[in-house]
Design a protein around this motif. Structure first.
Motif, short mmCIF file in Angstrom:
data_model
loop_
_atom_site.label_atom_id
_atom_site.label_comp_id
_atom_site.label_asym_id
_atom_site.label_seq_id
_atom_site.Cartn_x
_atom_site.Cartn_y
_atom_site.Cartn_z
N ALA A 1 -3.06 -4.68 -3.56
CA ALA A 1 -2.63 -3.39 -3.04
C ALA A 1 -3.84 -2.60 -2.56
N ALA A 2 -3.60 -1.71 -1.59
CA ALA A 2 -4.68 -0.94 -0.98
C ALA A 2 -4.52 0.56 -1.24
N GLY B 1 -4.47 1.06 4.29
CA GLY B 1 -3.38 1.97 3.96
C GLY B 1 -3.69 3.38 4.42
N GLY C 1 -6.69 4.68 -4.07
CA GLY C 1 -6.53 5.58 -2.94
C GLY C 1 -6.85 6.99 -3.38
N HIS D 1 -8.52 1.86 1.47
CA HIS D 1 -7.55 2.94 1.59
C HIS D 1 -7.99 3.90 2.70
N SER E 1 -1.42 -3.29 7.42
CA SER E 1 -0.90 -2.20 6.60
C SER E 1 0.61 -2.36 6.52
N LEU F 1 -9.96 -4.34 0.35
CA LEU F 1 -8.80 -3.46 0.17
C LEU F 1 -9.27 -2.05 0.46
N ASN G 1 0.85 -1.19 0.00
CA ASN G 1 0.00 0.00 0.00
C ASN G 1 0.89 1.24 0.00
N ASP G 2 0.35 2.33 -0.52
CA ASP G 2 1.03 3.64 -0.45
C ASP G 2 2.44 3.59 -1.02
#
Length: 603
Positions: free
Chosen positions: A116-117, A311, A151, A269, A333, A267, A62-63
């Motif tokens: 992925a978040a 995330g 996100g 964000h 996370s 997922l 994430n991020d």
């Protein structure tokens, strides 16, 4: 599982086809899922094959924020806790190492998926940002990303640009970056279940996907934080509505259940804040725990969701939180910038077609820079670096030491003051009567690091390094605020939507006040302490204030800034920073870090 080319235009048809496929007879469905008819004992139903459960691995990031090269400064550091309680600081990150780590983790796994978040792109270093994040999407394809939720930063250049990143094609303004090399888009679906067209109510991207892994079906639902509209530039999201995260997840969980998909991972964000700083601290031990928006989301999200990959807060954690039925559920996370990835291992029950909740285990894995680099990612980075070099390597200033951004861990930090001073200097070129400047902390994306990241020499700040600090291409704007409005802006740092997680605006020279963190809400800004250019704040006076265009629109929970009058639009904020560094530093007289003493903090 290898990534596949995925096209937005096929989303609705694919989901409809999936729904149709899932209307099989019980016998056919059981055969597909590895189950066999029940013995003729009159009990009905279906019995599993001898191996009723199979292993399932989910790898999550994430991020990433386009951190293709190893991030420098605090953005590339992690705190590791040893068994005896002592800690050390590790350096980590870089997609060449991330690729190696993910590939090693997948080895020997028959059913592995990478997810992925959100915030994979946006607020990216020059290497990716200069090319509208095409390099990051190509890197994610090489990493074999399978599914990604959106996100808030996926909307930095507007939702239509996000669609281009999904579907491919040359940039509508800049075109293609090399002859005969057209951007082909993401090989994985971006999910945006709670981002809908405000007229039709339909998601602008796929709300969920069902992934098939050797007879196992797992549903993934992707959502971004409901407050996205408050923290991105509004021009890019006109016509969109960001709906409640929990209501959206619950809606699509039920829809998946109707299709016979009972293994579901969200997922999300949005995130939380662990009590401990170390990435490997035990979140469930005494003194651990998690706070922040994700705790409420987890408490209300349908119990049929088996795990939440989260995330946004850039924090590392693997925590157990109860679902609405009281059962434990993992919430994870992997920090940010590709420093970590989360490995989730679990069992899938082929009879119930669900994840065995008690089997779910999670660990955050360090993206160690001591491991081998993935050659294909090294080649990809070298290609884009070759295109970026003429711009990236240009010197714009000199510093005598590290100038820390948010990594300083204090409400006011040196790089924030430096940027605010640069914006005030530019504002005074536009209007000599400009009084002060305010910079949002989230707009400072990295530190300025003294040690050379290339061959430019220690202390040299390149355009690429400056761009990594300020990648948003905001303009520096001037507005008039009354003293009463200016005080309201200061209190909005610690009240309203910012009360739980204050956003302390970085002040230029000329503004000073006391921030009392022992108080609650707006009272944390001590009203009588505010001075402008050494004089007490006058509620009836008019002050000329410089802010970036994001803040001028009321972004980050500062609606009073949107009430400013007599606006003047100045230059791009990165150009302003570059000009300030060039004018105020040299090889013989480099800049030192500002003392960050304009806000007196009481704790």
């Amino acid at each position: 599982m290898h990534a596949r080319k995925y096209r937005l235009t096929a989303t609705v048809a694919a989901l409809a086809a999936a729904a149709g496929i899932l209307t099989l007879s019980p016998a056919a469905q059981a055969a597909r899922d590895g189950a066999a008819p029940a013995a003729a004992d009159g009990s009905g139903g279906w019995q599993p094959v001898p191996d009723r459960t199979v292993d399932l691995q989910v790898l999550a990031v994430n991020d990433l924020h386009g951190a293709l090269e190893p991030p420098s400064g605090s953005g590339g550091q992690l705190i590791h806790e040893h068994e005896d309680g002592t800690t050390e600081t590790l350096t980590a990150g870089g997609v060449e190492y991330l690729a190696t780590g993910l590939r090693e983790a997948r080895r020997g796994q028959e059913r592995s998926i990478t997810v992925a978040a959100g915030d994979l792109v946006g607020a990216t270093p020059l290497l990716s940002g200069l090319f509208h994040d095409e390099p990051t999407i190509e890197a994610l394809n090489a990493l074999e990303m399978d599914v990604a939720g959106v996100g808030n930063h996926e909307f930095d250049e507007g939702w239509e640009e996000l669609v281009r990143l999904q579907e491919g094609g040359c940039h509508p303004v800049d075109g293609c970056y090399a002859p005969g090399r057209e951007f082909t888009g993401a090989d994985f679906p971006y999910l945006a279940a709670n981002v809908v067209d405000e007229d039709t109510g339909e998601p602008v991207l796929a709300p969920y996907t069902v992934q098939r892994l050797n007879g196992v079906r797992v549903g993934f639902i992707g959502v971004t934080l409901e407050g996205t509209a408050d923290i991105v530039t509004r021009a890019g999201i006109e016509g969109l509505e960001f709906r409640d995260e929990v209501e959206t997840i619950n809606r699509y969980t039920a829809e998946l259940a109707d299709q016979g998909v009972h293994a579901v991972i969200a997922l999300v964000h949005e995130g939380g804040y662990p009590e401990a700083d170390a990435y490997n601290a035990d979140c469930d031990a005494a003194g651990g725990g998690l706070s922040g928006p994700i705790t409420d989301i987890a408490a209300r999200t349908d119990a049929r969701v088996d795990a939440l990959v989260t995330g946004h807060t850039h924090q590392p954690y693997v925590c157990t939180l109860p679902d609405p039925s009281g059962r434990d559920r993992l919430v994870t996370s992997a920090a940010s910038n590709g420093r970590l990835f989360t490995e989730l291992n679990m069992e899938y029950d082929r009879l119930t077609r669900d994840i065995v909740r008690t089997s779910v285990e999670g660990t955050n894995r360090v993206v160690d820079r001591e491991q081998e680099r993935a050659p294909d990612l090294t080649e990809l980075i070298a290609y884009w670096n070759g295109l970026a070099a003429p711009v990236a390597n240009e010197p714009i200033g000199w510093i005598s030491e590290d100038i820390e951004g948010r990594g300083a861990g204090t409400p006011e930090f040196p790089l924030g003051d430096l940027i605010a001073d640069a914006q005030l200097a530019h504002a005074r070129e536009l209007d000599p009567d400009a009084d002060l400047a305010l910079m949002n902390p989230g707009g400072v994306r990295a530190d300025l690091v003294f040690a050379a990241s290339g061959d430019e020499g220690d202390g040299v700040v390149t355009y690429g390094e400056g761009f990594t600090v300020q990648p948003f291409s905001n303009t520096v704007n001037l507005i008039d605020l009354t003293g009463e409005q200016l005080l309201a802006v200061l209190t909005e740092q610690v009240s309203g939507p910012n009360e739980a997680s204050p956003k302390i605006l970085q002040p230029s020279a000329g503004l000073a006040y006391t921030l009392d963190l022992t108080r609650a809400g707006a009272d944390r800004v001590v009203a009588g302490s505010v001075t402008v250019n050494g004089e007490p704040l006058d509620p009836a006076a008019t002050y000329r204030v410089a802010v970036n265009s994001f803040l001028a629109g009321g972004g980050d929970g500062f609606p009073t800034l949107a009430e400013g009058t007599d606006p003047v639009v100045g230059n791009d904020d990165m150009a302003v920073l570059a000009a300030y560094l060039t004018a105020n530093s040299s090889a013989g007289a480099p800049l030192a870090a500002p003392p960050a003493d304009r806000i007196t903090v009481v704790e």
